[in-house]
Design a protein around this motif. Sequence first.
Motif, short mmCIF file in Angstrom:
data_model
loop_
_atom_site.label_atom_id
_atom_site.label_comp_id
_atom_site.label_asym_id
_atom_site.label_seq_id
_atom_site.Cartn_x
_atom_site.Cartn_y
_atom_site.Cartn_z
N ARG A 95 0.81 -1.22 0.00
CA ARG A 95 0.00 0.00 0.00
C ARG A 95 0.85 1.26 0.00
N VAL A 96 0.25 2.31 -0.60
CA VAL A 96 0.81 3.66 -0.60
C VAL A 96 -0.24 4.60 -0.04
N ASP A 97 0.14 5.38 0.98
CA ASP A 97 -0.77 6.36 1.58
C ASP A 97 -0.41 7.76 1.11
N THR A 98 -1.43 8.51 0.67
CA THR A 98 -1.28 9.92 0.34
C THR A 98 -2.31 10.68 1.17
N THR A 99 -1.83 11.44 2.15
CA THR A 99 -2.71 12.10 3.10
C THR A 99 -2.62 13.61 2.94
N LEU A 100 -3.75 14.24 2.71
CA LEU A 100 -3.87 15.70 2.70
C LEU A 100 -4.58 16.10 3.98
N VAL B 253 -3.17 18.55 16.71
CA VAL B 253 -4.20 17.65 16.18
C VAL B 253 -4.35 17.90 14.68
N GLU B 254 -4.38 16.81 13.91
CA GLU B 254 -4.50 16.89 12.46
C GLU B 254 -5.76 16.16 11.99
N PHE B 255 -6.38 16.68 10.94
CA PHE B 255 -7.53 16.01 10.34
C PHE B 255 -7.48 16.20 8.83
N GLY B 256 -7.99 15.19 8.10
CA GLY B 256 -7.95 15.33 6.64
C GLY B 256 -8.43 14.07 5.95
N HIS C 224 -9.06 10.80 8.07
CA HIS C 224 -7.78 10.74 8.78
C HIS C 224 -7.79 11.67 9.98
N LEU C 225 -7.32 11.14 11.11
CA LEU C 225 -7.18 11.92 12.34
C LEU C 225 -5.89 11.52 13.02
N ALA C 226 -5.09 12.50 13.44
CA ALA C 226 -3.82 12.22 14.10
C ALA C 226 -3.58 13.25 15.21
N ALA C 227 -2.79 12.86 16.18
CA ALA C 227 -2.50 13.77 17.30
C ALA C 227 -1.11 13.48 17.86
N GLU C 228 -0.51 14.53 18.41
CA GLU C 228 0.75 14.39 19.14
C GLU C 228 0.64 15.17 20.44
#
Length: 280
Positions: free
Chosen positions: A135-140, A157-160, A197-201
């Motif tokens: 797989r290849v992920d392309t996240t905007l 926090v990121e969303f996309g 997509h949701l990410a956090a640090e």
Amino acid sequence: MERIKLLKEVRAMKKLTLLGLGSIFLLAGSSKAGPLIDFEASIGAIQQKPRGYVSYEAESDNDRIDVKNDARLGDKTKPWAKFKLEHPIPVIPNIKLAYMPMKFDGSGVLTRDINWGGRTYQANADFNLSVKLDRVDTTLYYNFPFIKTATAGKLDVEFGLNVRTIMFDGKLSGIEKVTGQSISESKSITLPIPMGHLAAEIRPISQVSLVGELNYISYSKNTYYDYATGLRLNSHGLLRTPLKPFVEVGYRYEKLKIDEQDVKTDLKVKGLYGLVGVRF
């Protein structure tokens, strides 16, 4: 003449591309450009422990092949590469790229007749199963506004939207029931799957942070999601260089339930991972 003109245009495009890339990396390496463009690159290894089933042109649930109990697919450790770019332009999304190969091979003895790809595989005969899910992920994505500033950099926090392109290949080799001859049938499909997509640090101190991300989609008979959570050790404040190395260890879980082009899967792949990378 047309060929000469085309060659000149190609050369000009190459020069512009090289100039643009050179400018980007020059900005990235400059201390003044730090607040403008942020890069992150990492590479490492991930455990892949598969569970579940896979089928191709199945006539009933009896034609599902259990990847662990029937085919005895072994656990794998594969590379995982990630790249991330953030910029200050509000309207244009940031971008993340990732690549992860995934391939399992196994063998066993069929305890029942199996229909795969329109052919019947004989019971009590040896068979081999190969499943590939590269797989290849392309996240905007965008950063939630003001959170990082309001928390003095302790929370981001990121969303996309993540488009995951899966290159599936499933191959079954065994003995055909009707003829008693060795046969092999395979199916290959490429699936671009859009996922939320949701990410956090969370960074309680400069040198330690907790990271996590989630990708999810569910439609028709398909449900696909994965999550990863990890601990990152940063060199922030320890090195006076534009490059800021980090080490990350964590756990990743993935569920892939698809019904596309006569291919049905309900797979779970999980395992630990480790990454080394740099921010600059």
